[in-house]
Design an enzyme around this catalytic site. Sequence first.
Site, mmCIF file in Angstrom:
data_model
loop_
_atom_site.group_PDB
_atom_site.id
_atom_site.type_symbol
_atom_site.label_atom_id
_atom_site.label_comp_id
_atom_site.label_asym_id
_atom_site.label_seq_id
_atom_site.Cartn_x
_atom_site.Cartn_y
_atom_site.Cartn_z
ATOM 1 N N HIS A 125 11.715 40.995 -12.521
ATOM 2 C CA HIS A 125 11.882 39.658 -13.111
ATOM 3 C C HIS A 125 10.519 39.243 -13.690
ATOM 4 C CE1 HIS A 125 12.327 35.232 -12.991
ATOM 5 N NE2 HIS A 125 13.640 35.413 -12.877
ATOM 6 N N ASP A 202 9.277 41.114 -3.955
ATOM 7 C CA ASP A 202 9.975 39.942 -4.473
ATOM 8 C C ASP A 202 11.369 39.933 -3.855
ATOM 9 O OD1 ASP A 202 11.571 38.200 -5.863
ATOM 10 O OD2 ASP A 202 10.935 38.840 -7.856
ATOM 11 N N GLN A 205 16.337 37.997 -4.470
ATOM 12 C CA GLN A 205 17.752 38.359 -4.516
ATOM 13 C C GLN A 205 18.215 39.096 -3.257
ATOM 14 O OE1 GLN A 205 19.803 37.363 -6.793
ATOM 15 N NE2 GLN A 205 18.397 36.638 -8.371
ATOM 16 N N LYS A 228 18.619 30.179 -3.990
ATOM 17 C CA LYS A 228 19.586 31.289 -4.066
ATOM 18 C C LYS A 228 20.170 31.566 -2.681
ATOM 19 C CE LYS A 228 16.746 33.381 -7.683
ATOM 20 N NZ LYS A 228 17.334 33.019 -8.944
ATOM 21 N N CYS A 366 15.571 36.819 -17.615
ATOM 22 C CA CYS A 366 14.130 36.843 -17.299
ATOM 23 C C CYS A 366 13.661 38.261 -16.991
ATOM 24 C CB CYS A 366 13.794 35.918 -16.133
ATOM 25 S SG CYS A 366 14.259 34.230 -16.431
#
Length: 408
Positions: A125, A202, A205, A228, A366
């Site tokens: 991302h 990261d 998600q 999220k 993104c």
Amino acid sequence: MNAAFDPLRYRADFPLLARKVHGKPLIYFDNANTAQKPQTVIDAVDGYYRDYAANVARAVHTLGEQATAAYEGARDKLAAFLNAGGRDQLVLTSGTTQAINLVAYSYALPRLQPGDEILVTQMEHHANIVPWQLVAARTGATVKAAPIDADGVLLLDRFEAMLTPRVRLAGVAHVSNVIGTVNPVAEIARLCRARGIPLLVDGSQACPHQRVDVQAIGCDFYAMTGHKLFGPTGTGALWARREHLQAMPPFFGGGEMIRTVSFDGTVFADPPHKFEAGTPNIAGFIGLGAAIDYVQRVGLERIQAYEAELLAYATAALQSVPGLRLFGRAPHKAAVLSFLIEGVHAHDVATLLDHEGVAVRSGHHCAHPLMQFFGVPATARASLSFYNTREEVDAFVRALDKVRRLLA
Ligand code: PLP
């Protein structure tokens, strides 16, 4: 199917899922963008404003104490959720973007020299690319990307070969927001550690879809985002190894992050408060605490198992749509389906699906470098959650078929 898991039981907890869009029942397949919020989260935010709204860590009056206890209680919940090791290792941020920027400016910038490298992957991302480019531009360092294969799987041997002594830091998505690939982050952490290279994961998600244990992963930094994870927007966190947080200078200065201030100099508070200048998103974090309670009650292992079944079902259903190209076929992937219909722009697919009540995202997500890899400007993306059902997948595929017949 996962016999014990009934998505309908949980749907009722999310008031928004009952609404209609263009007169059709909403099918919300944009969960990778932001997830919907259960009533308990909405109540927690509402309760703060109704009953004990006050600033944190400043006032000794009752409201201030209650607000501080609830806000710091949310940090404890998040620390337990991630197996953080200690609450001092968890800096509360506005989301993953702020968390990665904190590492870029506070950890990487002072350490980078001309010729140094930061290694990321082709599937990142922009939040895990652009902050590194900004600090690289200031220091003469460069950002390199490890390649992926046509299925969207990271080429681990190539990644390993790129971990040269020039690499000062590596940054890898736990789960891709575009193609759902789940990266072997524990293995990647092992490769990095063997070479003394700090690793940032990261986790934006990953957290909503599987149990995350930052200590078991063995990374140095783990960034996550609350919205999220069924929590309010403007919430997230950076987990980091204690020694890093102790060594890092503050990124923002102001109130809440100091021990003493004089014009001769300032003594900073200990981590994590050293990195949390100013009034935080108090209501948001109290809401995030409620979101964590909620997902813990549902059970992340159950969520993961159900979503895997739903992904298999949705993948098979999409493959039956003529002219549909699916992006990302990693054997280990989360319930994210990026696709294009031959001859139709992704935005047209998303617009027409919206008229059928189906919310999907379209665009570059993104992730321009990933779009460049696939040779397309955009895709449409259906991202599923545990409150989605097979019936919704069926209705989505019927709506897609309608779109295809209208436009293709
Ligand atoms: N990283 C990934 C993989 C994402 O999917 C997102 C959000 O879309 C981000 C980072 C940025 O998260 P936030 O906008 O909450 O900071």
